[in-house]
Design a protein around this motif. Structure first.
Motif, PDB file in Angstrom:
ATOM      1  N   VAL A   5       0.850  -1.181   0.000  1.00 13.90           N
ATOM      2  CA  VAL A   5       0.000   0.000   0.000  1.00 13.90           C
ATOM      3  C   VAL A   5       0.886   1.231   0.000  1.00 13.90           C
ATOM      4  CG1 VAL A   5      -1.755   1.305   1.242  1.00 13.90           C
ATOM      5  CG2 VAL A   5      -1.854  -1.198   1.221  1.00 13.90           C
ATOM      6  N   GLU A   6       0.665   2.086  -0.988  1.00 14.67           N
ATOM      7  CA  GLU A   6       1.441   3.319  -1.107  1.00 14.67           C
ATOM      8  C   GLU A   6       0.568   4.496  -0.699  1.00 14.67           C
ATOM      9  OE1 GLU A   6       3.040   1.459  -5.250  1.00 14.67           O
ATOM     10  OE2 GLU A   6       1.000   1.889  -4.600  1.00 14.67           O
ATOM     11  N   SER A   7       1.225   5.537  -0.212  1.00 13.65           N
ATOM     12  CA  SER A   7       0.506   6.751   0.140  1.00 13.65           C
ATOM     13  C   SER A   7       1.462   7.928   0.053  1.00 13.65           C
ATOM     14  CB  SER A   7      -0.084   6.652   1.550  1.00 13.65           C
ATOM     15  OG  SER A   7       0.937   6.476   2.514  1.00 13.65           O
ATOM     16  N   GLY A   8       0.908   9.119   0.047  1.00 18.79           N
ATOM     17  CA  GLY A   8       1.722  10.323   0.129  1.00 18.79           C
ATOM     18  C   GLY A   8       1.868  11.115  -1.146  1.00 18.79           C
ATOM     19  N   GLY A   9       1.321  10.623  -2.234  1.00 18.64           N
ATOM     20  CA  GLY A   9       1.424  11.373  -3.470  1.00 18.64           C
ATOM     21  C   GLY A   9       0.581  12.640  -3.420  1.00 18.64           C
ATOM     22  N   GLY A  10       0.756  13.481  -4.422  1.00 21.20           N
ATOM     23  CA  GLY A  10      -0.027  14.711  -4.486  1.00 21.20           C
ATOM     24  C   GLY A  10       0.543  15.669  -5.495  1.00 21.20           C
TER      25      GLY A  10
END
Length: 126
Positions: A5-10
């Motif tokens: 699970v990846e997170s933190g993009g934007g």
């Protein structure tokens, strides 16, 4: 069943920073999956390696343009962060996390999608 699970993009302006996080679950004890890495794919371009961290090997930055700006580091067991500073428009793309065995060329990991991969997180720099 291994999942990432990846997170933190934007979206950020050039010169800004983002931290991407990736956590793997279901690896089990004594897993052969000793490398965790970040890859990216810009629109219309091939997927490329960004940075990898392998147990017993250390850290490898696959793209010279990120060596002084990005840092890959352990977050926890089977979890890594990618700290990205001084972001440039050319850093825009989908960023993928993967976990795979040691001893493989990064191009092999990409071409054969070795190991397990996350769904990706979008980074847009304007």
């Amino acid at each position: 069943h291994v999942q990432l699970v990846e997170s933190g993009g934007g979206s950020v302006q050039a010169g800004g920073s983002l931290t991407l996080s990736c956590a793997a679950s279901g690896t089990g004890d004594g897993s052969e999956l000793k490398c965790m890495a970040w890859f990216r794919q810009a629109p219309g371009k091939e997927r490329e390696g960004v940075a990898a961290k392998c147990t017993g090997v250390g850290v490898t930055y696959n793209d010279d343009s990120v060596k002084d700006r990005f840092t890959i580091e352990d977050n926890a067991n089977y979890a890594v962060d990618l700290q990205m500073n001084s972001l440039k428009p050319e850093d825009t793309g989908m960023y993928y996390c993967a976990i795979y065995p040691r001893g493989l060329e990064i191009q092999t990991v990409i071409a054969r999608r070795v190991g397990y991969w996350g769904q990706g997180t979008q980074v847009t720099v304007s």
